[in-house]
Design a protein around this motif. Structure first.
Motif, PDB file in Angstrom:
ATOM      1  N   ILE A  51       3.552 -11.331 -15.179  1.00  0.00           N
ATOM      2  CA  ILE A  51       4.556 -12.119 -14.471  1.00  0.00           C
ATOM      3  C   ILE A  51       3.899 -12.940 -13.381  1.00  0.00           C
ATOM      4  CG2 ILE A  51       5.136 -10.240 -12.849  1.00  0.00           C
ATOM      5  CD1 ILE A  51       8.098 -11.198 -13.114  1.00  0.00           C
ATOM      6  N   HIS A  52       4.361 -14.176 -13.288  1.00  0.00           N
ATOM      7  CA  HIS A  52       3.906 -15.146 -12.302  1.00  0.00           C
ATOM      8  C   HIS A  52       4.196 -14.651 -10.880  1.00  0.00           C
ATOM      9  CE1 HIS A  52       4.392 -19.058 -10.141  1.00  0.00           C
ATOM     10  NE2 HIS A  52       3.442 -19.470 -10.961  1.00  0.00           N
ATOM     11  N   TRP A  53       3.532 -15.218  -9.895  1.00  0.00           N
ATOM     12  CA  TRP A  53       3.700 -14.819  -8.498  1.00  0.00           C
ATOM     13  C   TRP A  53       5.171 -14.884  -8.061  1.00  0.00           C
ATOM     14  CZ3 TRP A  53      -0.173 -17.556 -10.597  1.00  0.00           C
ATOM     15  CH2 TRP A  53      -1.479 -17.165 -10.333  1.00  0.00           C
ATOM     16  N   ASP A  99      -3.700  -9.550  -9.783  1.00  0.00           N
ATOM     17  CA  ASP A  99      -4.783 -10.490  -9.466  1.00  0.00           C
ATOM     18  C   ASP A  99      -4.245 -11.573  -8.554  1.00  0.00           C
ATOM     19  OD1 ASP A  99      -7.700 -10.941 -10.867  1.00  0.00           O
ATOM     20  OD2 ASP A  99      -6.883 -12.778 -10.010  1.00  0.00           O
ATOM     21  N   PHE A 100      -5.128 -12.093  -7.697  1.00  0.00           N
ATOM     22  CA  PHE A 100      -4.737 -13.184  -6.814  1.00  0.00           C
ATOM     23  C   PHE A 100      -4.715 -14.529  -7.522  1.00  0.00           C
ATOM     24  CE2 PHE A 100      -4.406 -10.956  -2.957  1.00  0.00           C
ATOM     25  CZ  PHE A 100      -5.451 -10.050  -2.834  1.00  0.00           C
ATOM     26  N   SER A 101      -5.600 -14.690  -8.534  1.00  0.00           N
ATOM     27  CA  SER A 101      -5.868 -16.047  -9.012  1.00  0.00           C
ATOM     28  C   SER A 101      -5.260 -16.384 -10.363  1.00  0.00           C
ATOM     29  CB  SER A 101      -7.379 -16.269  -9.086  1.00  0.00           C
ATOM     30  OG  SER A 101      -7.946 -15.388 -10.040  1.00  0.00           O
ATOM     31  N   HIS A 102      -4.850 -15.397 -11.153  1.00  0.00           N
ATOM     32  CA  HIS A 102      -4.274 -15.720 -12.459  1.00  0.00           C
ATOM     33  C   HIS A 102      -3.293 -14.631 -12.865  1.00  0.00           C
ATOM     34  CE1 HIS A 102      -7.464 -12.911 -13.737  1.00  0.00           C
ATOM     35  NE2 HIS A 102      -6.678 -12.659 -14.767  1.00  0.00           N
ATOM     36  N   VAL A 103      -2.380 -14.992 -13.751  1.00  0.00           N
ATOM     37  CA  VAL A 103      -1.435 -14.006 -14.281  1.00  0.00           C
ATOM     38  C   VAL A 103      -2.169 -13.152 -15.308  1.00  0.00           C
ATOM     39  CG1 VAL A 103       0.720 -13.661 -15.530  1.00  0.00           C
ATOM     40  CG2 VAL A 103       0.487 -15.585 -13.935  1.00  0.00           C
ATOM     41  N   PRO A 104      -2.119 -11.850 -15.170  1.00  0.00           N
ATOM     42  CA  PRO A 104      -2.752 -10.990 -16.169  1.00  0.00           C
ATOM     43  C   PRO A 104      -2.132 -11.208 -17.542  1.00  0.00           C
ATOM     44  CG  PRO A 104      -2.245  -9.737 -14.192  1.00  0.00           C
ATOM     45  CD  PRO A 104      -1.576 -11.056 -14.048  1.00  0.00           C
ATOM     46  N   VAL A 105      -2.966 -11.491 -18.501  1.00  0.00           N
ATOM     47  CA  VAL A 105      -2.503 -11.685 -19.872  1.00  0.00           C
ATOM     48  C   VAL A 105      -3.515 -11.032 -20.812  1.00  0.00           C
ATOM     49  CG1 VAL A 105      -1.176 -13.796 -19.465  1.00  0.00           C
ATOM     50  CG2 VAL A 105      -3.637 -13.949 -19.972  1.00  0.00           C
ATOM     51  N   ARG A 106      -3.200 -11.078 -22.096  1.00  0.00           N
ATOM     52  CA  ARG A 106      -4.096 -10.487 -23.084  1.00  0.00           C
ATOM     53  C   ARG A 106      -5.493 -11.087 -22.955  1.00  0.00           C
ATOM     54  NH1 ARG A 106      -3.362 -11.500 -29.424  1.00  0.00           N
ATOM     55  NH2 ARG A 106      -4.509 -13.354 -28.811  1.00  0.00           N
ATOM     56  N   ASP A 107      -6.510 -10.245 -22.992  1.00  0.00           N
ATOM     57  CA  ASP A 107      -7.920 -10.634 -22.912  1.00  0.00           C
ATOM     58  C   ASP A 107      -8.332 -11.153 -21.537  1.00  0.00           C
ATOM     59  OD1 ASP A 107      -7.724 -12.020 -26.250  1.00  0.00           O
ATOM     60  OD2 ASP A 107      -8.240  -9.993 -25.605  1.00  0.00           O
TER      61      ASP A 107
END
Length: 123
Positions: A51-53, A99-107
């Motif tokens: 999920i986005h910030w 994470d601060f810099s990106h949305v956690p996603v697959r890989d």
């Protein structure tokens, strides 16, 4: 160091529901993009949802799409994973991820992990 604290795991029957929650112990919650991963016995850790910030965008693995919902409350500083229509193959340890810099996603998981919470779906 960011510490993520999960809660809400347990044992549920097939078709049932569980709700997982995760909150960082420190820091400004709205600065973290959040996600959930899981690891079943004998398998690699896999992406579940992200999920986005601001909660504007959400992402799901194909295996949970339509059954799981990720949401966040920046006022209450937590992210939830509502799991419905649970299947035996959903049995795993579920990990909160941030994470601060990106949305956690697959890989591309985030840098910070919780210790995990066990979800067991019994038939």
């Amino acid at each position: 160091q960011v510490q993520l604290v999960e809660s809400g795991g347990g044992v549920v029957q097939v078709g049932g529901s569980l709700r997982l929650s995760c909150a960082p112990s420190t820091g400004n919650f709205s600065r973290y993009a959040m996600g959930w991963f899981r690891q079943a016995p004998g398998k690699e850790r896999e992406f579940v949802a992200g999920i986005h910030w601001g909660g504007v965008s959400t992402f799901y693995s194909d295996s949970v799409k339509g059954r799981f919902t990720i949401s966040r409350d920046n006022t209450r500083k937590k992210v939830d994973l509502q799991m419905n229509s649970l299947k035996t193959e959903d049995t795993a340890v579920y990990y909160c991820n941030a994470d601060f810099s990106h949305v956690p996603v697959r890989d591309w998981p985030g840098d910070y992990w919780g210790q995990g919470t066990q979800v067991t779906v019994s038939s």
